[in-house]
Design a protein around this motif. Sequence first.
Motif, PDB file in Angstrom:
ATOM      1  N   ILE A  42       0.837  -1.201   0.000  1.00 20.68           N
ATOM      2  CA  ILE A  42       0.000   0.000   0.000  1.00 20.68           C
ATOM      3  C   ILE A  42       0.873   1.253   0.000  1.00 20.68           C
ATOM      4  CG2 ILE A  42      -1.684   1.343   1.327  1.00 20.68           C
ATOM      5  CD1 ILE A  42      -2.842  -1.305   2.338  1.00 20.68           C
ATOM      6  N   ILE A  43       1.942   1.231   0.799  1.00 15.95           N
ATOM      7  CA  ILE A  43       2.871   2.361   0.864  1.00 15.95           C
ATOM      8  C   ILE A  43       3.535   2.582  -0.492  1.00 15.95           C
ATOM      9  CG2 ILE A  43       5.018   3.228   1.880  1.00 15.95           C
ATOM     10  CD1 ILE A  43       4.215   1.675   4.456  1.00 15.95           C
ATOM     11  N   LYS A  44       4.054   1.489  -1.075  1.00 11.82           N
ATOM     12  CA  LYS A  44       4.725   1.597  -2.380  1.00 11.82           C
ATOM     13  C   LYS A  44       3.748   2.041  -3.471  1.00 11.82           C
ATOM     14  CE  LYS A  44       8.148  -1.972  -1.285  1.00 11.82           C
ATOM     15  NZ  LYS A  44       8.566  -3.378  -1.533  1.00 11.82           N
ATOM     16  N   GLY A  45       2.557   1.460  -3.454  1.00  9.30           N
ATOM     17  CA  GLY A  45       1.552   1.805  -4.461  1.00  9.30           C
ATOM     18  C   GLY A  45       1.178   3.274  -4.435  1.00  9.30           C
ATOM     19  N   ASN A  46       0.951   3.799  -3.236  1.00 11.59           N
ATOM     20  CA  ASN A  46       0.601   5.216  -3.109  1.00 11.59           C
ATOM     21  C   ASN A  46       1.744   6.127  -3.549  1.00 11.59           C
ATOM     22  OD1 ASN A  46      -2.164   5.716  -1.991  1.00 11.59           O
ATOM     23  ND2 ASN A  46      -1.472   4.242  -0.482  1.00 11.59           N
ATOM     24  N   GLY A  47       2.983   5.693  -3.260  1.00 13.11           N
ATOM     25  CA  GLY A  47       4.144   6.470  -3.688  1.00 13.11           C
ATOM     26  C   GLY A  47       4.243   6.540  -5.209  1.00 13.11           C
ATOM     27  N   ILE A  48       3.998   5.409  -5.872  1.00 10.44           N
ATOM     28  CA  ILE A  48       4.033   5.368  -7.340  1.00 10.44           C
ATOM     29  C   ILE A  48       2.892   6.202  -7.920  1.00 10.44           C
ATOM     30  CG2 ILE A  48       3.809   3.873  -9.366  1.00 10.44           C
ATOM     31  CD1 ILE A  48       5.157   1.659  -7.668  1.00 10.44           C
ATOM     32  N   GLU A  49       1.718   6.121  -7.299  1.00 14.57           N
ATOM     33  CA  GLU A  49       0.584   6.931  -7.752  1.00 14.57           C
ATOM     34  C   GLU A  49       0.907   8.424  -7.663  1.00 14.57           C
ATOM     35  OE1 GLU A  49      -3.621   5.739  -6.753  1.00 14.57           O
ATOM     36  OE2 GLU A  49      -2.565   4.358  -5.426  1.00 14.57           O
ATOM     37  N   ALA A  50       1.523   8.832  -6.549  1.00 18.39           N
ATOM     38  CA  ALA A  50       1.887  10.245  -6.374  1.00 18.39           C
ATOM     39  C   ALA A  50       2.863  10.688  -7.451  1.00 18.39           C
ATOM     40  CB  ALA A  50       2.504  10.457  -4.984  1.00 18.39           C
ATOM     41  N   PHE A  51       3.803   9.811  -7.792  1.00 17.19           N
ATOM     42  CA  PHE A  51       4.771  10.116  -8.853  1.00 17.19           C
ATOM     43  C   PHE A  51       4.057  10.257 -10.194  1.00 17.19           C
ATOM     44  CE2 PHE A  51       7.997   8.610 -12.001  1.00 17.19           C
ATOM     45  CZ  PHE A  51       8.864   9.684 -11.880  1.00 17.19           C
ATOM     46  N   GLY A  52       3.112   9.354 -10.470  1.00 16.35           N
ATOM     47  CA  GLY A  52       2.337   9.418 -11.702  1.00 16.35           C
ATOM     48  C   GLY A  52       1.520  10.692 -11.798  1.00 16.35           C
ATOM     49  N   ASN A  53       0.882  11.080 -10.689  1.00 11.50           N
ATOM     50  CA  ASN A  53       0.115  12.333 -10.657  1.00 11.50           C
ATOM     51  C   ASN A  53       1.010  13.537 -10.929  1.00 11.50           C
ATOM     52  OD1 ASN A  53      -1.725  10.987  -7.889  1.00 11.50           O
ATOM     53  ND2 ASN A  53      -2.479  11.198  -9.970  1.00 11.50           N
ATOM     54  N   SER A  54       2.220  13.515 -10.364  1.00 14.64           N
ATOM     55  CA  SER A  54       3.158  14.625 -10.562  1.00 14.64           C
ATOM     56  C   SER A  54       3.581  14.737 -12.020  1.00 14.64           C
ATOM     57  CB  SER A  54       4.395  14.434  -9.670  1.00 14.64           C
ATOM     58  OG  SER A  54       4.041  14.413  -8.299  1.00 14.64           O
ATOM     59  N   LEU A  55       3.833  13.587 -12.657  1.00 18.05           N
ATOM     60  CA  LEU A  55       4.202  13.596 -14.076  1.00 18.05           C
ATOM     61  C   LEU A  55       3.068  14.179 -14.925  1.00 18.05           C
ATOM     62  CD1 LEU A  55       5.962  10.133 -14.617  1.00 18.05           C
ATOM     63  CD2 LEU A  55       7.031  12.378 -14.412  1.00 18.05           C
ATOM     64  N   GLN A  56       1.835  13.816 -14.581  1.00 19.38           N
ATOM     65  CA  GLN A  56       0.688  14.357 -15.304  1.00 19.38           C
ATOM     66  C   GLN A  56       0.589  15.870 -15.138  1.00 19.38           C
ATOM     67  OE1 GLN A  56      -2.435  11.685 -13.656  1.00 19.38           O
ATOM     68  NE2 GLN A  56      -2.931  11.256 -15.781  1.00 19.38           N
ATOM     69  N   ALA A  57       0.802  16.337 -13.906  1.00 21.41           N
ATOM     70  CA  ALA A  57       0.731  17.776 -13.635  1.00 21.41           C
ATOM     71  C   ALA A  57       1.795  18.535 -14.425  1.00 21.41           C
ATOM     72  CB  ALA A  57       0.903  18.033 -12.138  1.00 21.41           C
ATOM     73  N   ILE A  58       3.008  18.000 -14.448  1.00 22.18           N
ATOM     74  CA  ILE A  58       4.105  18.649 -15.176  1.00 22.18           C
ATOM     75  C   ILE A  58       3.830  18.606 -16.680  1.00 22.18           C
ATOM     76  CG2 ILE A  58       6.565  18.527 -15.721  1.00 22.18           C
ATOM     77  CD1 ILE A  58       6.943  17.316 -12.870  1.00 22.18           C
ATOM     78  N   GLY A  59       3.336  17.450 -17.154  1.00 24.46           N
ATOM     79  CA  GLY A  59       3.018  17.314 -18.569  1.00 24.46           C
ATOM     80  C   GLY A  59       1.963  18.310 -19.019  1.00 24.46           C
ATOM     81  N   ARG A  60       0.907  18.447 -18.229  1.00 25.23           N
ATOM     82  CA  ARG A  60      -0.167  19.393 -18.579  1.00 25.23           C
ATOM     83  C   ARG A  60       0.341  20.836 -18.514  1.00 25.23           C
ATOM     84  NH1 ARG A  60      -4.596  17.082 -19.808  1.00 25.23           N
ATOM     85  NH2 ARG A  60      -5.225  15.056 -18.972  1.00 25.23           N
ATOM     86  N   THR A  61       1.242  21.115 -17.588  1.00 25.13           N
ATOM     87  CA  THR A  61       1.812  22.462 -17.484  1.00 25.13           C
ATOM     88  C   THR A  61       2.640  22.787 -18.729  1.00 25.13           C
ATOM     89  OG1 THR A  61       1.892  22.298 -15.061  1.00 25.13           O
ATOM     90  CG2 THR A  61       3.261  23.989 -16.095  1.00 25.13           C
ATOM     91  N   LYS A  62       3.413  21.791 -19.209  1.00 21.17           N
ATOM     92  CA  LYS A  62       4.232  21.995 -20.412  1.00 21.17           C
ATOM     93  C   LYS A  62       3.366  22.228 -21.648  1.00 21.17           C
ATOM     94  CE  LYS A  62       7.866  19.303 -21.054  1.00 21.17           C
ATOM     95  NZ  LYS A  62       9.076  20.139 -20.976  1.00 21.17           N
ATOM     96  N   LEU A  63       2.149  21.687 -21.635  1.00 24.12           N
ATOM     97  CA  LEU A  63       1.257  21.804 -22.786  1.00 24.12           C
ATOM     98  C   LEU A  63       0.356  23.043 -22.735  1.00 24.12           C
ATOM     99  CD1 LEU A  63       0.174  18.061 -23.074  1.00 24.12           C
ATOM    100  CD2 LEU A  63       1.563  19.318 -24.742  1.00 24.12           C
ATOM    101  N   LEU A  64       0.478  23.822 -21.657  1.00 21.75           N
ATOM    102  CA  LEU A  64      -0.382  25.001 -21.512  1.00 21.75           C
ATOM    103  C   LEU A  64      -0.143  26.015 -22.627  1.00 21.75           C
ATOM    104  CD1 LEU A  64      -0.454  25.982 -17.712  1.00 21.75           C
ATOM    105  CD2 LEU A  64      -2.371  25.225 -19.120  1.00 21.75           C
TER     106      LEU A  64
END
Length: 214
Positions: A42-64
């Motif tokens: 559960i700890i590892k899964g949530n950590g990977i999810e947080a990383f995935g969310n961050s990549l999405q946020a950065i990706g969307r920011t680059k596409l603004l």
Amino acid sequence: MTIRGEDLLIMGAWGLLVGSLIDTIGQTQQSLTGTDLGKDLIIKGNGIEAFGNSLQAIGRTKLLPPEPELSEIYSILGCWLEAAGNSTNAIGVEIEVNVSEDEGIKIDTLGSGVQALGAAFEAVGASLTEDSSFRSLSIKGNSFISLGSLLESIGNIFVINNKTEIGEQILLVGSWIQVIGSFILVHAITLEVESISSSKIESSNLSYYNYNTC
């Protein structure tokens, strides 16, 4: 080498899916055994999810674009809120295992609530975009993730109030609903990236045509 915003979106979506699957496997082990078995996943899964969310946020920011739409702002804010929520989940479970069970569960409950809010922001952002092949899928995927996170928060509240059995059942259902949402979101973002790439090619061809006809 600069990574394109589209690539970050795809990587983030798959990171979110992998993380949610690992988290759900851990939650299934915990709920079925009634022990701490699975908490490390559960700890590892949530950590990977947080990383995935961050990549999405950065990706969307680059596409603004120079003048971003409200929908794009909502989506980026939602991604960062989800990243914060998943990070809080991981910290909460870590505290639950190694420091204080009650404090850890409370922090985990907060994290799930923040994640639910973030996914809701993303769903609203998707609803404000123009009609497209991925719009409805994005709304559905983020809505499922928001609902699943909310159920996890509610499940933890039951556990805190010594209604562990029903709380674990709610946690398990919420976890699997998030997996479904993540699968839908991978499909939605794949279609979105294809749409972005097509638009760039058309724009490039149009610019080339205009240049050569001047």
